[in-house]
Enzyme design. Structure first.
Site, PDB file in Angstrom:
ATOM      1  N   HIS A  68       0.806  -1.110  -0.255  1.00  0.00           N
ATOM      2  CA  HIS A  68       0.188  -0.125   0.632  1.00  0.00           C
ATOM      3  C   HIS A  68       0.653   1.254   0.016  1.00  0.00           C
ATOM      4  CE1 HIS A  68      -4.256   1.997   0.787  1.00  0.00           C
ATOM      5  NE2 HIS A  68      -2.887   2.907   0.903  1.00  0.00           N
ATOM      6  N   HIS A  70       1.482   5.418  -2.264  1.00  0.00           N
ATOM      7  CA  HIS A  70       1.350   6.328  -3.023  1.00  0.00           C
ATOM      8  C   HIS A  70       2.697   7.029  -3.594  1.00  0.00           C
ATOM      9  CE1 HIS A  70      -3.166   5.656  -2.063  1.00  0.00           C
ATOM     10  NE2 HIS A  70      -2.756   5.762  -0.711  1.00  0.00           N
ATOM     11  N   LYS A 191      -9.030   0.076  -7.471  1.00  0.00           N
ATOM     12  CA  LYS A 191      -9.278   0.707  -6.019  1.00  0.00           C
ATOM     13  C   LYS A 191     -10.931   1.175  -5.904  1.00  0.00           C
ATOM     14  CE  LYS A 191      -7.486   2.676  -1.520  1.00  0.00           C
ATOM     15  NZ  LYS A 191      -6.622   3.414  -2.002  1.00  0.00           N
ATOM     16  N   HIS A 232     -10.354   0.960   0.068  1.00  0.00           N
ATOM     17  CA  HIS A 232      -9.981   1.161   1.468  1.00  0.00           C
ATOM     18  C   HIS A 232     -11.095   1.200   2.459  1.00  0.00           C
ATOM     19  CE1 HIS A 232     -10.024   5.749   3.503  1.00  0.00           C
ATOM     20  NE2 HIS A 232     -11.004   5.154   3.538  1.00  0.00           N
ATOM     21  N   ASP A 324       1.807   3.629   3.348  1.00  0.00           N
ATOM     22  CA  ASP A 324       0.365   4.478   2.782  1.00  0.00           C
ATOM     23  C   ASP A 324       0.829   5.528   2.894  1.00  0.00           C
ATOM     24  OD1 ASP A 324      -2.159   5.304   1.877  1.00  0.00           O
ATOM     25  OD2 ASP A 324      -3.321   5.558   4.042  1.00  0.00           O
TER      26      ASP A 324
HETATM   27 ZN    ZN Z   1      -3.726   4.945   0.534  1.00  0.00          ZN
HETATM   28 ZN    ZN Z   2      -7.154   4.374   2.149  1.00  0.00          ZN
END
Ligand code: ZN
Ligand code: ZN
Length: 410
Positions: A68, A70, A191, A232, A324
Site C-alpha cells: 500500500h 502512493h 481500488k 479502502h 500509505d
Molecule cells: Zn492509501
Molecule cells: Zn485509504
C-alpha cells in the site's frame, strides 16, 4: 546479449550468505547465484564472468514488497495533486520511487495515483524504483474519500488527464464504466473507497461508501478481467460489507471486529494495515501539507490499528505489509516493521512483506521468495531480522545491498 551460455555477462553470485527459508524461519549458509535476472538452481555452475558480491555472512531476504503506497503523493494534501501539472507529479514520483528502492522495496502496489506510463517507465529503466503494480485512479462516490472538493466547492471538475488520485463514479453502471476504463489502462487491481477517510474533506471515518450493488459492480468487472478489487475501509460495518461483495483486499481496517476476521479467512481475502501512516500524520502531517480538518481525524483511527492487526493475526487472516505514507513522511516506510513486531513475530512480519504480499499481487513464486526461478530481487542485511526486526526497520544502518532483477541497485 549472446546465445553462448558460457558468456553470461548477466550473472551475479552472492558469496558467504545466510539465505532465509521463509517456510521454516531458518537460515541456510551458502552462495546464491542469479542468472538473467532470476535465482538459479542450487548448485548450478557459476558462469564465467559472473560478478561476485561477498556478503561476509550477511542475511539475504527476498526484496521487500509494500502493498500500500502512493508513489505520486509528494504532498499529504492529496486534493492538490489534481491541480498540479502531471509532468511535475511524475518528477516527484521518480524521486519517491528511488527512495523506496533504497529502503529495500523492489516491488510496490500503488493504491491510487500511479498509472501505466509510470509503470512502463520503471520497467524500461527510465525511472529507478520498485516494480509497480498500479490501480490507476481510485473509484469514489460523490462526497466519498476520493472526492477532494471541500464543502464550499460546487463545481465538479474531474478531468481525466489530471494527476488526481481519485475519480467520482455514482451508480452501478457508472462504476462499471470507471472500472472498465481503469482496466483498459492496464490496472493491476481496482481500488474503491468503501468508507470515509482521513485525507478527504467532507466525509466521516465511520461512514460507509458505495452501495452493495456498486461494490458488486466493481468486483464483477475486475473479476471478468481476472483482476480484483481492493477497498479502502476502516470500520467493521464498511469492511464486512465490502468483503461480502467480493472485495479481495481491505486497506487499513483499523476498526474491524471478529466477524471481519471470519470473512477475511472465509473469502481468502487479505488485510493490509497501514499503521505507520497514522503515527506519521499525527507527528508530521501538517508540516507536509495535511489540511487541519484532516489532521483532526487521525485520532479516530490511530489507537485502534494495532488491536486490529493483533485480532486479524490471531484469527489466521492473511496480512500484507502496507504503509500509505504521504509527502515527506515516506522516509518512515520501514518503521512499520517495528510497529507490527509489537504484536507479531518478526517472521510473520517478514512474510507479510514478502511471500504473503506476493500472493496478494498474484505473483507468488515469482517474487517474495528465494526459490529457484524467482526474480532475483534480494535484500542483504548485516544482522538477523528474525532475531531482531530492527535490522529491517533501520535500513540506513543495517542494509548492505539491494538487488533487483539480478542487478545490484544499491
Ligand atoms: Zn492509501
Ligand atoms: Zn485509504
Amino acid at each position: 546479449m549472446t546465445n553462448d551460455s558460457s558468456q553470461h555477462t548477466d550473472a551475479l553470485v552472492l558469496r558467504n550468505a545466510h539465505l532465509v527459508d521463509l517456510d521454516t524461519g531458518t537460515w541456510r549458509e551458502g552462495d546464491l547465484l542469479c542468472v538473467d535476472g532470476r535465482v538459479a538452481e542450487d548448485g548450478a555452475d557459476v558462469p564465467d564472468g559472473a560478478r561476485v558480491l561477498d556478503v561476509r555472512g550477511g542475511f539475504v531476504l527476498p526484496g521487500l514488497i509494500d502493498a500500500h503506497v502512493h508513489v505520486t503523493a509528494f504532498t499529504a494534501g492529496l486534493g492538490a495533486l489534481g491541480d498540479t501539472p502531471p509532468s511535475y507529479v511524475t518528477a516527484q514520483a521518480a524521486r519517491i520511487m528511488g527512495g523506496m528502492l533504497d529502503r529495500g522495496f523492489t516491488t510496490v502496489r500503488d493504491m491510487a495515483g500511479a498509472d501505466f506510463g509510470l509503470a512502463k517507465a520503471q520497467s524500461e529503466g527510465l525511472v529507478r524504483g520498485p516494480r509497480l503494480a498500479f490501480g490507476g485512479k481510485a473509484l469514489s462516490q460523490t462526497g466519498g474519500h476520493g472526492d477532494n472538493r471541500g464543502a464550499g466547492t460546487l463545481l465538479h471538475d474531474d478531468h481525466p488527464c489530471c494527476a488526481a488520485v481519485g475519480r467520482v463514479a455514482d451508480g452501478a453502471d457508472a462504476v462499471r464504466v470507471a472500472a472498465r476504463d481503469e482496466l483498459r489502462k492496464g490496472a493491476h487491481h481496482i481500488k474503491v473507497m468503501a468508507s470515509g477517510g482521513v485525507a478527504s474533506p467532507t466525509d466521516r471515518i465511520d461512514s460507509t461508501q458505495y452501495s452493495p450493488a456498486e461494490l458488486r459492480a466493481a468486483v464483477e468487472e475486475a473479476e471478468a478481467a481476472n483482476r480484483y478489487v481492493a477497498a479502502h475501509a476502516y470500520t467493521a460495518r464498511a469492511v464486512n460489507r465490502a468483503l461480502e461483495a467480493g472485495v479481495r483486499s481491505i486497506e487499513h481496517g483499523n476498526l474491524i471486529d471478529d466477524r471481519s476476521v471470519e470473512l477475511l479467512t472465509e473469502h481468502g481475502a487479505f488485510l493490509v494495515p497501514t499503521l505507520v501512516t497514522y503515527w506519521a500524520l499525527k507527528q508530521e502531517g501538517r508540516e507536509f501539507g495535511l489540511p487541519e480538518d484532516s489532521w483532526r481525524k487521525v485520532d479516530d483511527v490511530l489507537g485502534a490499528g494495532l488491536g486490529a492487526l493483533e485480532r486479524a493475526a490471531r484469527g489466521g487472516a492473511r496480512i500484507a505489509y502496507g504503509t500509505d505514507l504521504l509527502g515527506g513522511m515516506h522516509r518512515h516506510q520501514n518503521e512499520e516493521f517495528r510497529i507490527r513486531s509489537e504484536v507479531q513475530k518478526p517472521l510473520d512480519v517478514i512474510r507479510s512483506a514478502t511471500s504473503v504480499a506476493a500472493e496478494l499481487l498474484g505473483m507468488g513464486g515469482e517474487i517474495g521468495t528465494l526459490a529457484a526461478g524467482a526474480r532475483a530481487d534480494l535484500l542483504v542485511l548485516d544482522s538477523d531480522p528474525l532475531a531482531d526486526v530492527a535490522a529491517l526497520a533501520d535500513p540506513a544502518r543495517h542494509q548492505v545491498a539491494v538487488v533487483q532483477g539480478g542487478r545490484q541497485v544499491r
